[in-house]
Design a protein around this motif. Sequence first.
Motif, PDB file in Angstrom:
ATOM      1  N   ASN A   1       0.818  -1.219   0.000  1.00 18.98           N
ATOM      2  CA  ASN A   1       0.000   0.000   0.000  1.00 18.98           C
ATOM      3  C   ASN A   1       0.849   1.265   0.000  1.00 18.98           C
ATOM      4  O   ASN A   1       0.550   2.253   0.673  1.00 18.98           O
ATOM      5  N   ASN A   2       1.944   1.226  -0.780  1.00 13.56           N
ATOM      6  CA  ASN A   2       2.792   2.407  -0.900  1.00 13.56           C
ATOM      7  C   ASN A   2       3.375   2.473  -2.314  1.00 13.56           C
ATOM      8  O   ASN A   2       3.087   1.629  -3.152  1.00 13.56           O
ATOM      9  N   SER A   3       4.183   3.485  -2.550  1.00 14.97           N
ATOM     10  CA  SER A   3       4.741   3.689  -3.894  1.00 14.97           C
ATOM     11  C   SER A   3       6.193   3.244  -3.995  1.00 14.97           C
ATOM     12  O   SER A   3       6.893   3.617  -4.941  1.00 14.97           O
ATOM     13  N   ALA A   4       6.653   2.455  -3.028  1.00 16.21           N
ATOM     14  CA  ALA A   4       8.039   1.958  -3.069  1.00 16.21           C
ATOM     15  C   ALA A   4       8.257   1.098  -4.308  1.00 16.21           C
ATOM     16  O   ALA A   4       7.340   0.421  -4.786  1.00 16.21           O
ATOM     17  N   LEU A   5       9.464   1.145  -4.827  1.00 17.47           N
ATOM     18  CA  LEU A   5       9.795   0.366  -6.014  1.00 17.47           C
ATOM     19  C   LEU A   5      10.125  -1.068  -5.632  1.00 17.47           C
ATOM     20  O   LEU A   5      10.913  -1.319  -4.719  1.00 17.47           O
ATOM     21  N   TYR A   6       9.517  -2.001  -6.351  1.00 15.77           N
ATOM     22  CA  TYR A   6       9.846  -3.421  -6.221  1.00 15.77           C
ATOM     23  C   TYR A   6      10.182  -3.957  -7.608  1.00 15.77           C
ATOM     24  O   TYR A   6       9.681  -3.464  -8.618  1.00 15.77           O
ATOM     25  N   TYR A   7      11.024  -4.959  -7.615  1.00 17.34           N
ATOM     26  CA  TYR A   7      11.541  -5.499  -8.869  1.00 17.34           C
ATOM     27  C   TYR A   7      11.139  -6.964  -8.998  1.00 17.34           C
ATOM     28  O   TYR A   7      11.132  -7.676  -8.013  1.00 17.34           O
ATOM     29  N   PRO A   8      10.687  -7.339 -10.211  1.00 17.91           N
ATOM     30  CA  PRO A   8      10.893  -6.703 -11.513  1.00 17.91           C
ATOM     31  C   PRO A   8       9.865  -5.673 -11.957  1.00 17.91           C
ATOM     32  O   PRO A   8       9.958  -5.151 -13.067  1.00 17.91           O
ATOM     33  N   ALA A   9       8.857  -5.327 -11.130  1.00 18.51           N
ATOM     34  CA  ALA A   9       7.798  -4.418 -11.582  1.00 18.51           C
ATOM     35  C   ALA A   9       8.331  -3.054 -12.011  1.00 18.51           C
ATOM     36  O   ALA A   9       7.779  -2.417 -12.912  1.00 18.51           O
ATOM     37  N   ALA A  10       9.402  -2.576 -11.361  1.00 17.21           N
ATOM     38  CA  ALA A  10       9.910  -1.234 -11.642  1.00 17.21           C
ATOM     39  C   ALA A  10      10.797  -1.161 -12.881  1.00 17.21           C
ATOM     40  O   ALA A  10      11.224  -0.075 -13.269  1.00 17.21           O
ATOM     41  N   TYR A  11      11.100  -2.295 -13.493  1.00 15.46           N
ATOM     42  CA  TYR A  11      11.871  -2.264 -14.739  1.00 15.46           C
ATOM     43  C   TYR A  11      10.979  -1.776 -15.886  1.00 15.46           C
ATOM     44  O   TYR A  11       9.794  -2.116 -15.953  1.00 15.46           O
ATOM     45  N   ALA A  12      11.585  -1.022 -16.801  1.00 14.39           N
ATOM     46  CA  ALA A  12      10.821  -0.424 -17.900  1.00 14.39           C
ATOM     47  C   ALA A  12      10.197  -1.470 -18.815  1.00 14.39           C
ATOM     48  O   ALA A  12       9.126  -1.246 -19.392  1.00 14.39           O
ATOM     49  N   ASN A  13      10.824  -2.624 -18.943  1.00 11.97           N
ATOM     50  CA  ASN A  13      10.382  -3.606 -19.940  1.00 11.97           C
ATOM     51  C   ASN A  13       9.511  -4.726 -19.379  1.00 11.97           C
ATOM     52  O   ASN A  13       9.458  -5.824 -19.922  1.00 11.97           O
ATOM     53  N   THR A  14       8.827  -4.438 -18.275  1.00 14.18           N
ATOM     54  CA  THR A  14       7.813  -5.354 -17.766  1.00 14.18           C
ATOM     55  C   THR A  14       6.453  -4.660 -17.793  1.00 14.18           C
ATOM     56  O   THR A  14       6.377  -3.432 -17.850  1.00 14.18           O
ATOM     57  N   ILE A  15       5.381  -5.441 -17.750  1.00 12.59           N
ATOM     58  CA  ILE A  15       4.035  -4.894 -17.603  1.00 12.59           C
ATOM     59  C   ILE A  15       3.661  -5.046 -16.140  1.00 12.59           C
ATOM     60  O   ILE A  15       3.460  -6.161 -15.644  1.00 12.59           O
ATOM     61  N   ALA A  16       3.596  -3.916 -15.416  1.00 12.24           N
ATOM     62  CA  ALA A  16       3.394  -3.914 -13.972  1.00 12.24           C
ATOM     63  C   ALA A  16       1.906  -3.810 -13.664  1.00 12.24           C
ATOM     64  O   ALA A  16       1.229  -2.892 -14.126  1.00 12.24           O
ATOM     65  N   VAL A  17       1.415  -4.742 -12.841  1.00 16.80           N
ATOM     66  CA  VAL A  17      -0.028  -4.882 -12.614  1.00 16.80           C
ATOM     67  C   VAL A  17      -0.365  -4.726 -11.133  1.00 16.80           C
ATOM     68  O   VAL A  17       0.202  -5.401 -10.277  1.00 16.80           O
ATOM     69  N   GLY A  18      -1.307  -3.822 -10.841  1.00 18.80           N
ATOM     70  CA  GLY A  18      -1.860  -3.665  -9.507  1.00 18.80           C
ATOM     71  C   GLY A  18      -3.139  -4.469  -9.375  1.00 18.80           C
ATOM     72  O   GLY A  18      -3.589  -5.128 -10.312  1.00 18.80           O
ATOM     73  N   SER A  19      -3.771  -4.401  -8.196  1.00  8.87           N
ATOM     74  CA  SER A  19      -4.934  -5.248  -7.907  1.00  8.87           C
ATOM     75  C   SER A  19      -6.178  -4.433  -7.601  1.00  8.87           C
ATOM     76  O   SER A  19      -6.115  -3.382  -6.945  1.00  8.87           O
ATOM     77  N   SER A  20      -7.327  -4.961  -8.062  1.00  7.87           N
ATOM     78  CA  SER A  20      -8.626  -4.348  -7.768  1.00  7.87           C
ATOM     79  C   SER A  20      -9.520  -5.344  -7.042  1.00  7.87           C
ATOM     80  O   SER A  20      -9.326  -6.558  -7.112  1.00  7.87           O
ATOM     81  N   ASP A  21     -10.549  -4.806  -6.352  1.00  8.57           N
ATOM     82  CA  ASP A  21     -11.531  -5.615  -5.637  1.00  8.57           C
ATOM     83  C   ASP A  21     -12.774  -5.851  -6.496  1.00  8.57           C
ATOM     84  O   ASP A  21     -12.895  -5.310  -7.600  1.00  8.57           O
ATOM     85  N   SER A  22     -13.725  -6.584  -5.949  1.00  6.51           N
ATOM     86  CA  SER A  22     -14.935  -6.920  -6.692  1.00  6.51           C
ATOM     87  C   SER A  22     -15.906  -5.750  -6.806  1.00  6.51           C
ATOM     88  O   SER A  22     -16.970  -5.881  -7.416  1.00  6.51           O
ATOM     89  N   ASP A  23     -15.556  -4.594  -6.249  1.00  7.79           N
ATOM     90  CA  ASP A  23     -16.336  -3.363  -6.465  1.00  7.79           C
ATOM     91  C   ASP A  23     -15.557  -2.363  -7.315  1.00  7.79           C
ATOM     92  O   ASP A  23     -15.915  -1.190  -7.385  1.00  7.79           O
ATOM     93  N   ASP A  24     -14.497  -2.827  -7.956  1.00  2.00           N
ATOM     94  CA  ASP A  24     -13.647  -2.040  -8.854  1.00  2.00           C
ATOM     95  C   ASP A  24     -12.759  -1.033  -8.133  1.00  2.00           C
ATOM     96  O   ASP A  24     -12.065  -0.245  -8.784  1.00  2.00           O
ATOM     97  N   LYS A  25     -12.713  -1.055  -6.816  1.00  6.48           N
ATOM     98  CA  LYS A  25     -11.802  -0.190  -6.090  1.00  6.48           C
ATOM     99  C   LYS A  25     -10.426  -0.854  -6.007  1.00  6.48           C
ATOM    100  O   LYS A  25     -10.316  -2.082  -6.040  1.00  6.48           O
ATOM    101  N   ARG A  26      -9.393  -0.037  -5.902  1.00  8.87           N
ATOM    102  CA  ARG A  26      -8.052  -0.581  -5.674  1.00  8.87           C
ATOM    103  C   ARG A  26      -8.057  -1.401  -4.405  1.00  8.87           C
ATOM    104  O   ARG A  26      -8.635  -0.996  -3.391  1.00  8.87           O
ATOM    105  N   SER A  27      -7.426  -2.563  -4.431  1.00  9.48           N
ATOM    106  CA  SER A  27      -7.391  -3.422  -3.248  1.00  9.48           C
ATOM    107  C   SER A  27      -6.658  -2.712  -2.121  1.00  9.48           C
ATOM    108  O   SER A  27      -5.435  -2.562  -2.144  1.00  9.48           O
ATOM    109  N   ASN A  28      -7.409  -2.279  -1.133  1.00 16.76           N
ATOM    110  CA  ASN A  28      -6.855  -1.478  -0.043  1.00 16.76           C
ATOM    111  C   ASN A  28      -7.829  -1.507   1.140  1.00 16.76           C
ATOM    112  O   ASN A  28      -8.724  -0.671   1.220  1.00 16.76           O
TER     113      ASN A  28
END
Length: 535
Positions: A318-345
């Motif tokens: 639940n923060n903007s810290a960089l994790y790898y491999p998501a922060a590499y330019a040549n990956t497709i980085a995917v976050g998560s949503s809930d069943s009401d379309d809100k960001r999982s939080n």
Amino acid sequence: MKKLLLLTTVLFAFSFVNAQDFSKTRLIVKYKETTNAKSKSSIQKILTNKNFKNSRSLSFSNNKKKSKQNNEILLFTFKDEIDVLKTANELKNTNLFEFVEPDYIGTGAGKKGTENFTTTPDDALFSRQWSLHNDGSFTASPSTNDADVDMNLAWDITTGNPDITIAVLDSGLRMTHPEMSGRVWVNTTETSNGLDSDTNTYIDDINGWDFVNNDNDPTDDNGHGTNIAGIIAATGNNSIGYAGVDWECKIMPLKILDQNNNGFYSNWIEAINYAVNKGAKIINMSVGGSSYSAAMETAVNSAHANGIVITVSMMNFNNSALYYPAAYANTIAVGSSDSDDKRSNPFFWSATSGSNFGNHIDVIAPGNIIFGLASNSDTNYNGYWGGTSQAAPLVAGICSLILNKKPNLTVEQIRTIIRESAEDMVGTATEDTAGWDQYYGAGRVNAFNALQKVLSTESFSTKNYRFYPNPTSDYLLMSTELNDVNYNLYNILGKNVLQGKISEGKIDLKTISKGIYSLKLQNGLESITKKIIKN
């Protein structure tokens, strides 16, 4: 000169500060191209003093017994524990290495529920798969009608292709699960005879490899990987269990996480290279580590250069810290949503958890309370997981369906389709703002929209355009075929900060601030979106 050397040493050491755990007996290295055999011999004193054991390549070769080249990434192993950071600095300061880094430990980006649901729907459990089709009746969490990826509509267009292989780099797979019958990749160049028939040093790697235990049995001993593989590829329309996104593709199980859901970067790197060279079209990595690795980015970039999509999880802090491999330019980085379309939080398993966000996110996808396959049973379908781990494989499956309809698309063209077909402004109004934003990226993915976009595109270029260097500090260079093509550069707030026409195969970025940007190229019906990092 001494001050400069001291500063270099301090900066190199500082880069490891606050990093996650790493092996106390290993280093990942790459020699500079200019380093010759005589120069290499000069480091033997350092290695001998550290009780050096051996060196092996993390790069893939049809014959690793050949002499190692300088373009290979190597794993140095020591017999006893060493002062890893001190030794890394000593080797780095010889000026013979492109990089020297610890073998960091990362982790899977999802967690299993502590309880099981007991109600069993009549329609083979598909009603539990709100991520694929959501009519608002899912009771395990607040649900909104159509907060899904319209998978049932997408299946009217295609259900997959058995010629497409997706490598799942995770904790392994329940190889005998009925939902995976006939769906596990087979290495046709290998023979099960106790010998290395295809001369790649992996003996009897018929159905993948276990990089954790260094054997040919990538069986899941945690559960994370089996859930991920099921999201992608559980066989649909077979009257049991669940339906994966792609009902036809093959899964290449590459075990890189141990029974505790942890894994060394060195195994991740080697597995990426294995997948690239064994014909995977897509790699899913529902894993992450907080330390940057040049070695892992090299492997990711190699996959990208070979036209292989890598879908990855943003992580769950639940923060903007960089994790790898998501922060590499040549990956497709995917976050998560809930069943009401809100960001999982938060996710169901912790009040302080949540889908990570930031400048590097591409899209989000359903990822909280995701039912799936079990690693310890062929008949228990009551287990569920949650995390960005569960969101990334859904996108991997959609990418596979896209490739089935247009097999010659490049990675960046697929990224463009995924982003431009995503549903925007469906989540929390303060986060899911118009256009790209740091919480939802381009929006929540939609499989049907993506396939419709592929089918309706009359002239989509299949050229493998190059963009380099990326990251860059001044100019972004690219294929000269892009001259006179219009471009728009957007910052993390979705604001257009630069636009024009490409001239002389480059774009001048000297006037913009450091950060992560989205570059969109438009040429008639053709469009390409590329993540650009300005240093």
